[in-house]
Design a protein around this motif. Structure first.
Motif, PDB file in Angstrom:
ATOM      1  N   GLY A  22     -28.799 -48.810  50.269  1.00 10.39           N
ATOM      2  CA  GLY A  22     -27.561 -49.193  50.954  1.00 10.39           C
ATOM      3  C   GLY A  22     -26.920 -47.978  51.605  1.00 10.39           C
ATOM      4  O   GLY A  22     -26.756 -46.933  50.962  1.00 10.39           O
ATOM      5  N   ILE A  23     -26.615 -48.105  52.894  1.00 11.67           N
ATOM      6  CA  ILE A  23     -25.955 -47.006  53.624  1.00 11.67           C
ATOM      7  C   ILE A  23     -24.692 -47.574  54.269  1.00 11.67           C
ATOM      8  O   ILE A  23     -24.775 -48.492  55.086  1.00 11.67           O
ATOM      9  N   TRP A  24     -23.539 -47.047  53.887  1.00  8.09           N
ATOM     10  CA  TRP A  24     -22.270 -47.483  54.473  1.00  8.09           C
ATOM     11  C   TRP A  24     -21.768 -46.382  55.409  1.00  8.09           C
ATOM     12  O   TRP A  24     -21.579 -45.236  54.972  1.00  8.09           O
ATOM     13  N   LEU A  25     -21.583 -46.722  56.662  1.00  9.42           N
ATOM     14  CA  LEU A  25     -21.139 -45.721  57.625  1.00  9.42           C
ATOM     15  C   LEU A  25     -19.612 -45.641  57.653  1.00  9.42           C
ATOM     16  O   LEU A  25     -18.918 -46.607  57.325  1.00  9.42           O
ATOM     17  N   GLN A  26     -19.119 -44.478  58.049  1.00 11.62           N
ATOM     18  CA  GLN A  26     -17.667 -44.242  58.048  1.00 11.62           C
ATOM     19  C   GLN A  26     -17.085 -44.491  59.427  1.00 11.62           C
ATOM     20  O   GLN A  26     -17.642 -44.033  60.427  1.00 11.62           O
ATOM     21  N   GLY A  27     -15.945 -45.200  59.456  1.00 12.67           N
ATOM     22  CA  GLY A  27     -15.244 -45.448  60.709  1.00 12.67           C
ATOM     23  C   GLY A  27     -15.389 -46.894  61.133  1.00 12.67           C
ATOM     24  O   GLY A  27     -16.505 -47.407  61.228  1.00 12.67           O
ATOM     25  N   CYS A  28     -14.242 -47.566  61.350  1.00 19.09           N
ATOM     26  CA  CYS A  28     -14.273 -48.940  61.862  1.00 19.09           C
ATOM     27  C   CYS A  28     -13.017 -49.175  62.688  1.00 19.09           C
ATOM     28  O   CYS A  28     -11.899 -49.054  62.174  1.00 19.09           O
ATOM     29  N   SER A  29     -13.215 -49.497  63.948  1.00 18.16           N
ATOM     30  CA  SER A  29     -12.071 -49.727  64.842  1.00 18.16           C
ATOM     31  C   SER A  29     -11.667 -51.193  64.880  1.00 18.16           C
ATOM     32  O   SER A  29     -10.707 -51.560  65.544  1.00 18.16           O
ATOM     33  N   ILE A  30     -12.381 -52.051  64.169  1.00 19.40           N
ATOM     34  CA  ILE A  30     -12.140 -53.501  64.265  1.00 19.40           C
ATOM     35  C   ILE A  30     -10.984 -53.940  63.375  1.00 19.40           C
ATOM     36  O   ILE A  30     -10.113 -54.698  63.794  1.00 19.40           O
ATOM     37  N   ASP A  39     -11.329 -48.239  52.970  1.00 22.78           N
ATOM     38  CA  ASP A  39     -11.621 -46.808  52.826  1.00 22.78           C
ATOM     39  C   ASP A  39     -12.626 -46.334  53.872  1.00 22.78           C
ATOM     40  O   ASP A  39     -12.805 -45.136  54.056  1.00 22.78           O
ATOM     41  N   THR A  40     -13.272 -47.268  54.549  1.00 22.55           N
ATOM     42  CA  THR A  40     -14.269 -46.884  55.560  1.00 22.55           C
ATOM     43  C   THR A  40     -13.675 -46.852  56.972  1.00 22.55           C
ATOM     44  O   THR A  40     -14.382 -46.550  57.930  1.00 22.55           O
ATOM     45  N   TRP A  41     -12.403 -47.187  57.128  1.00 20.97           N
ATOM     46  CA  TRP A  41     -11.837 -47.371  58.471  1.00 20.97           C
ATOM     47  C   TRP A  41     -11.694 -46.075  59.280  1.00 20.97           C
ATOM     48  O   TRP A  41     -12.026 -46.051  60.464  1.00 20.97           O
ATOM     49  N   GLU A  42     -11.133 -45.031  58.647  1.00 20.82           N
ATOM     50  CA  GLU A  42     -10.822 -43.805  59.403  1.00 20.82           C
ATOM     51  C   GLU A  42     -12.103 -43.069  59.799  1.00 20.82           C
ATOM     52  O   GLU A  42     -12.948 -42.808  58.944  1.00 20.82           O
ATOM     53  N   ILE A  69     -33.612 -51.830  53.641  1.00 15.24           N
ATOM     54  CA  ILE A  69     -32.453 -50.953  53.850  1.00 15.24           C
ATOM     55  C   ILE A  69     -31.339 -51.797  54.443  1.00 15.24           C
ATOM     56  O   ILE A  69     -31.564 -52.567  55.388  1.00 15.24           O
ATOM     57  N   THR A  70     -30.149 -51.699  53.866  1.00 14.04           N
ATOM     58  CA  THR A  70     -28.985 -52.398  54.395  1.00 14.04           C
ATOM     59  C   THR A  70     -27.998 -51.368  54.920  1.00 14.04           C
ATOM     60  O   THR A  70     -27.606 -50.451  54.202  1.00 14.04           O
ATOM     61  N   ILE A  71     -27.640 -51.523  56.194  1.00  9.51           N
ATOM     62  CA  ILE A  71     -26.674 -50.605  56.817  1.00  9.51           C
ATOM     63  C   ILE A  71     -25.389 -51.392  57.042  1.00  9.51           C
ATOM     64  O   ILE A  71     -25.390 -52.451  57.678  1.00  9.51           O
ATOM     65  N   SER A  72     -24.293 -50.881  56.509  1.00 13.21           N
ATOM     66  CA  SER A  72     -23.019 -51.576  56.628  1.00 13.21           C
ATOM     67  C   SER A  72     -21.932 -50.546  56.901  1.00 13.21           C
ATOM     68  O   SER A  72     -22.203 -49.463  57.381  1.00 13.21           O
ATOM     69  N   GLY A  73     -20.707 -50.915  56.616  1.00 11.50           N
ATOM     70  CA  GLY A  73     -19.662 -49.943  56.889  1.00 11.50           C
ATOM     71  C   GLY A  73     -18.356 -50.358  56.247  1.00 11.50           C
ATOM     72  O   GLY A  73     -18.357 -51.121  55.285  1.00 11.50           O
ATOM     73  N   GLY A  74     -17.350 -49.892  57.015  1.00 12.02           N
ATOM     74  CA  GLY A  74     -17.313 -49.342  58.347  1.00 12.02           C
ATOM     75  C   GLY A  74     -18.015 -50.227  59.383  1.00 12.02           C
ATOM     76  O   GLY A  74     -18.494 -51.293  59.077  1.00 12.02           O
TER      77      GLY A  74
END
Ligand code: SF4
Length: 218
Positions: A22-30, A39-42, A69-74
């Protein structure tokens, strides 16, 4: 190239079939109302890491056996160049190693937007769960937070592995949330139902455990 990562975990067993990286990316403008991952928004440059370094970690944990592999976020598509480069590396690894893992990606952007703006990235994925989280709708099908979110199959591997899950009910294999403790923090992984996190917080408080900093409100 660098990519901003909120966290990475193995094994993840509640966001896609089998044992997954599992990979969670940082940053979400939605910024969907009711998002449990605030916690992933900024966008945070301090969370950037080299893609090579992330791949090294993936190869290391993969030695324990994994299915995908699961890529999420953010929001993964808020870093389109880095996401594309990460996928290139993962596909190269898959081709060279002969490992049969799939790549599933979440996005809060509508499918039509992703198809028009990021066709090239979609061509590197096996499956996609798009559309923003809709707090007003009930829980969606398996691995999906709200009823508007579809499971889109994008490759032969994706169709082979995911067709059976397209219309599977949310709790087809039971109600499952993973918890992991890392660096003094508790991570909950999975798709909770409406009110589950508040209920958990209340039950813990009754036992004298208070949450000081939670990701489902600011
Ligand atoms: S649910 Fe996903 S897309 Fe929506 S605000 Fe949260 S991280 Fe962003």
């Amino acid at each position: 190239m660098k990519i901003a990562v909120n966290k990475a975990h193995f094994p993840v067993t509640v966001l896609g079939p089998g044992r997954r990286i599992g990979i969670w990316l940082q940053g979400c403008s939605i910024r969907c109302k009711g998002c449990i991952s605030q916690d992933t928004w900024e966008a945070d440059p301090n969370r950037e890491m080299e893609i090579d370094q992330l791949l090294d970690w993936c190869r290391q944990v993969a030695q324990n056996g994994f299915n995908g592999i699961t890529i999420s976020g953010g929001e993964p598509f808020d870093q389109p160049q880095a996401l594309s480069a990460l996928l290139d590396e993962l596909l190269q690894w898959r081709n060279r190693s002969g490992l049969d893992f799939d790549i599933l990606c979440y996005s809060g952007y509508p499918l039509a937007t992703l198809q028009s703006r990021h066709h090239g990235i979609l061509s590197k994925l096996d499956a996609l769960i798009p559309e923003p989280y809709a707090d007003a709708l009930p829980l969606g099908n398996m691995w999906r937070g709200s009823l508007n979110q579809k499971l889109v199959l994008l490759s032969a591997r994706g169709r082979r592995r995911y067709t059976q899950y397209v219309d599977a009910p949310a709790h087809a294999v039971g109600k499952r949330i993973q918890a992991s403790v890392e660096q003094g923090r508790v991570w909950y992984i999975g798709i909770p139902d409406r009110g589950d996190m508040e209920a958990l917080e209340k039950r813990c408080a009754e036992q004298g455990v208070r949450f000081s900093d939670v990701s489902w409100r600011q």
